[in-house]
Motif scaffolding. Structure first.
Motif, short mmCIF file in Angstrom:
data_model
loop_
_atom_site.label_atom_id
_atom_site.label_comp_id
_atom_site.label_asym_id
_atom_site.label_seq_id
_atom_site.Cartn_x
_atom_site.Cartn_y
_atom_site.Cartn_z
N HIS A 1 -1.12 5.03 12.59
CA HIS A 1 -0.79 4.14 11.23
C HIS A 1 -0.80 2.71 11.66
O HIS A 1 -1.51 2.11 10.76
CB HIS A 1 0.26 4.57 10.67
N SER A 8 9.54 -1.60 7.14
CA SER A 8 9.47 -0.32 7.52
C SER A 8 9.67 -0.32 9.10
O SER A 8 10.23 0.57 9.66
CB SER A 8 8.60 0.61 6.92
N TYR A 9 8.60 -0.90 9.76
CA TYR A 9 8.36 -0.82 11.23
C TYR A 9 9.48 -1.38 12.10
O TYR A 9 9.59 -1.02 13.12
CB TYR A 9 6.87 -0.99 11.45
N ALA A 11 3.59 4.36 5.60
CA ALA A 11 4.88 3.77 6.43
C ALA A 11 6.22 3.98 5.88
O ALA A 11 6.99 4.30 6.99
CB ALA A 11 4.38 2.12 6.29
N CYS A 46 3.61 6.87 14.98
CA CYS A 46 3.39 5.65 14.49
C CYS A 46 2.17 4.97 14.74
O CYS A 46 1.36 3.66 14.07
CB CYS A 46 4.49 4.72 14.33
N ILE A 62 5.47 -2.70 4.66
CA ILE A 62 5.18 -1.92 6.17
C ILE A 62 6.01 -2.76 7.36
O ILE A 62 6.27 -2.18 8.19
CB ILE A 62 3.34 -1.97 6.32
#
Length: 307
Positions: free
Chosen positions: A243, A216-217, A118, A240, A213
């Motif tokens: 993942h 990050s997203y 990530a 993405c 995570i």
């Protein structure tokens, strides 16, 4: 002689996934097929990434380690599960049970490898000019090493605390492998410390990676929405999606399994959740990352065309 200082149990009996005789053969064939797909898929990705120089990038370095972890931990649990479908009485020694419990560290290491992936996507999309510096070989190796160290320490905590428990007469584990909660239910001494360790260790290893995570997203999504071209947004999203699917499957089943007291929920629910993170996720990861990845498909075509 008992293997533990205070333990009277020298072996455990694993009841398996189900006690229905009519389901044993169909389930054996189902999980044998899943295990074969898991081994071939993850081993295939490992070989493909190793042989193709175009895939020697940070993203595929993490994917290489993810495939290695999936291959290892599925091989720790699934063969014993398959034996249980074909034998009337599935026995595992005390030390064999503790060894199987210890190798759950592969599951913890996957938490942090997925987190590293990530972070890799965040740097690639949000700071592309600094990508080669931020994701240098040294940084990538350090992230993977840290993943294994966190897993090793977590496994030592779980197994060390389990070895201090006393198992008197009860030695029947209502599960298909030696997991923490079913073992705690067999102990004839207090499991308060063990439950506390499980909650702390698993809480850290799920909450910290999940939060990282998520952040990050959130940053990735904010950056993608600022891209003006539809094609650019679509390409960024596609890098993405695989993942996100893998993370949702893995962390969802892990959270349901461990972030609750051992007395809460039924054994059947725990078995189903365990099947997800020990079998389904390990099988799905290579399919998710290969079928949805143009680089992997291109590399595969090149190798097949050479042959």
């Amino acid at each position: 002689m008992a293997p533990g200082n205070d333990s009277f149990v020298t072996e455990f009996i694993l009841l398996g996934l189900t006690d229905r005789p009519d389901l044993q053969l169909p389930l054996f064939l189902l999980f044998l097929g899943m295990y074969m797909i898991t081994v071939l898929g993850n081993l295939g990705l490992i070989i493909l990434i190793t042989l193709n120089s175009n895939l020697h990038t940070p993203m595929y370095f993490f994917l290489f380690n993810l495939s290695f972890i999936d291959l290892c931990y599925s091989s720790v649990f699934t063969p014993k599960m398959l034996i249980n479908f074909t034998s009337k009485k599935n026995i595992i020694s005390y030390m064999g049970c503790m060894t199987q419990l210890y190798f759950c560290f592969f599951v913890i290491s996957e938490c942090y490898v997925l987190t590293s992936m990530a972070y890799d996507r965040y740097v690639a999309i949000c700071n592309p000019l600094l990508y080669n510096v931020a994701m240098s070989p040294k940084v990538c190796s350090s992230l993977v090493l840290a993943s294994y160290l966190m897993a090793f320490s977590g496994a030592m905590a779980h197994t060390g605390c389990m070895l201090r428990l006393t198992f008197c007469d009860a030695n029947t584990i209502n599960h298909y492998f030696c997991d923490v909660h079913p073992l705690l239910q067999l102990s004839c001494t207090s499991t308060y410390v063990n439950e506390l360790v499980v909650f702390i260790v698993v809480g850290i290893n799920i909450i910290v990676p999940s939060f990282t995570i998520f952040v990050s997203y959130c940053l990735i999504l904010t950056n993608i929405l600022q891209i003006k071209s539809t094609e650019g947004r679509s390409k960024a999203f596609s890098t993405c999606t695989s993942h996100i699917i893998a993370v949702s499957l893995f962390f969802g089943s892990m959270s349901f399994m461990y972030l609750k007291p051992s007395s809460a929920g039924s054994i059947g629910e725990e078995k189903i959740s365990s099947v997800f993170y020990t079998n389904v996720v390990a099988m799905m990861n290579p399919l998710i990352y290969s079928l949805r990845n143009k680089d992997v498909k291109t590399a595969l075509r090149k190798i097949l065309s050479r042959k």
